[in-house]
Design an enzyme around this catalytic site. Sequence first.
Site, short mmCIF file in Angstrom:
data_model
loop_
_atom_site.label_atom_id
_atom_site.label_comp_id
_atom_site.label_asym_id
_atom_site.label_seq_id
_atom_site.Cartn_x
_atom_site.Cartn_y
_atom_site.Cartn_z
N TYR A 1 0.80 -1.23 0.00
CA TYR A 1 0.00 0.00 0.00
C TYR A 1 0.83 1.28 0.00
O TYR A 1 0.27 2.37 0.06
CB TYR A 1 -0.95 -0.01 1.20
N LYS B 1 4.04 -14.49 5.24
CA LYS B 1 4.41 -15.38 4.13
C LYS B 1 5.94 -15.40 4.03
O LYS B 1 6.53 -15.26 2.95
CB LYS B 1 3.75 -14.87 2.82
N ASP C 1 -1.55 -18.56 3.71
CA ASP C 1 -2.45 -19.44 2.93
C ASP C 1 -3.11 -20.47 3.83
O ASP C 1 -4.32 -20.70 3.75
CB ASP C 1 -1.72 -20.07 1.73
N ASP D 1 -6.09 -7.03 4.73
CA ASP D 1 -7.22 -6.63 3.88
C ASP D 1 -8.03 -7.86 3.48
O ASP D 1 -9.25 -7.92 3.64
CB ASP D 1 -6.68 -5.91 2.63
N ASP E 1 -11.99 -9.42 5.06
CA ASP E 1 -13.21 -9.72 4.29
C ASP E 1 -13.60 -11.18 4.49
O ASP E 1 -14.78 -11.51 4.62
CB ASP E 1 -12.99 -9.46 2.78
#
Length: 332
Positions: A125, A171, A204, A228, A232
Amino acid sequence: MAKYKIATIPGDGIGTEVMAATVKVLEALSKKTGIRFEFSTLWAGDEYKARTGVALPPETVEAVKAADACLFAAVGNTAKEVILPLRQSLGLYANLRPAKAYPGVPALKPKVDIMIVRENTECLYRMVGYRGPGFGVNLRIITSQASERIARYAFEYAVKNGRKKVTAVHKANVLDYTDDVFLEATRAVAKEYAGVRYDEQIVDACAMKLVLAPEQFDVIVTTNMFGDILSDEAAGLVGGLGLAPSGNVGNEKAIFEPVHGSAPDIAGRGVANPVATILSAAMMLEWLGEAEAAERLEAAVLKVLKEGRVRTPDLGGKNRTMELAEAVAAAL
Ligand code: NAD
Ligand code: IPM
Ligand code: MN
């Protein structure tokens, strides 16, 4: 009695609808509690850009800075020109995204109660990148300073709210340059909080476990992009984006907003669920130090959801945005 200047940014699409509904509820709350709100309405977003050529006018930024707190609804395609500069220029480094299943809501996972603490200033970002012929680059920037700061926020949150565990999601198995920095900082902070369990998950696998066994999560701390996506996903476990609030919090300023966007697929019909924005307003009240009013507002929302008589279509009902807001106002 306390009086607060609240800057509101309705934005685009359902943003204007859920903001009107939330202001209505806050006005009813004001009558019950005596807390006074002085609302201002600020421009930003797609429509404003179409008219003026700018998505976020400097007057809006200044007015947000001058207010006691800001309530933001949603903008559309200009989101990266609006909410990202607001988060970054005001130093709102912690993005708090609770996912909690409420009684009476058709939730996939009725026992979930997770707080996602998302780093809110860097990662992909930072908007550093470029296009070349046939390729594009977006740089992922992770610093020790921002990682330490967000990890500390997550552990402090855990201690203050009686949470038992913080899970760092990363990750580092692939994105080693960046997520080694994130994990080193997070591990160092974790050592200072002996009373809070600490573990780590690769993003993941975390995404899968959120679906299969979300009860194992308590506080999640993660970098900006993973936060982010996972927020959701977590919203989807507990009834959808219509119910998911958030806060962008810094040391001095804060902006509260639903996790969702402008929802062009349902905009203009007056059927969006206002609860995500109303609960964001409750988070705002808590941040302002009005814990009692915050609880009263949340309790009213919960009552309406539990009774299930007034429901917007996302919750399986036929009611309109304003009808749900009126029901919450009445339940105060
Ligand atoms: P979205 O969050 O707007 O909508 C996703 C889905 O959830 C849609 O089916 C929508 O109808 C539903 N939904 C969202 N909020 C709802 C509510 N309150 N009640 C009932 N249903 C609701 O995501 P999108 O469709 O991917 O994005 C639309 C636009 O919003 C894009 O231009 C995007 O850039 C922007 N966006 C802005 C913000 C922001 O302003 N902070 C956040 C996310 C997306
Ligand atoms: C959110 C949104 C924003 C983000 C976008 C629209 C800039 O998806 O608030 O979750 O990615 O942070
Ligand atoms: Mn998002």
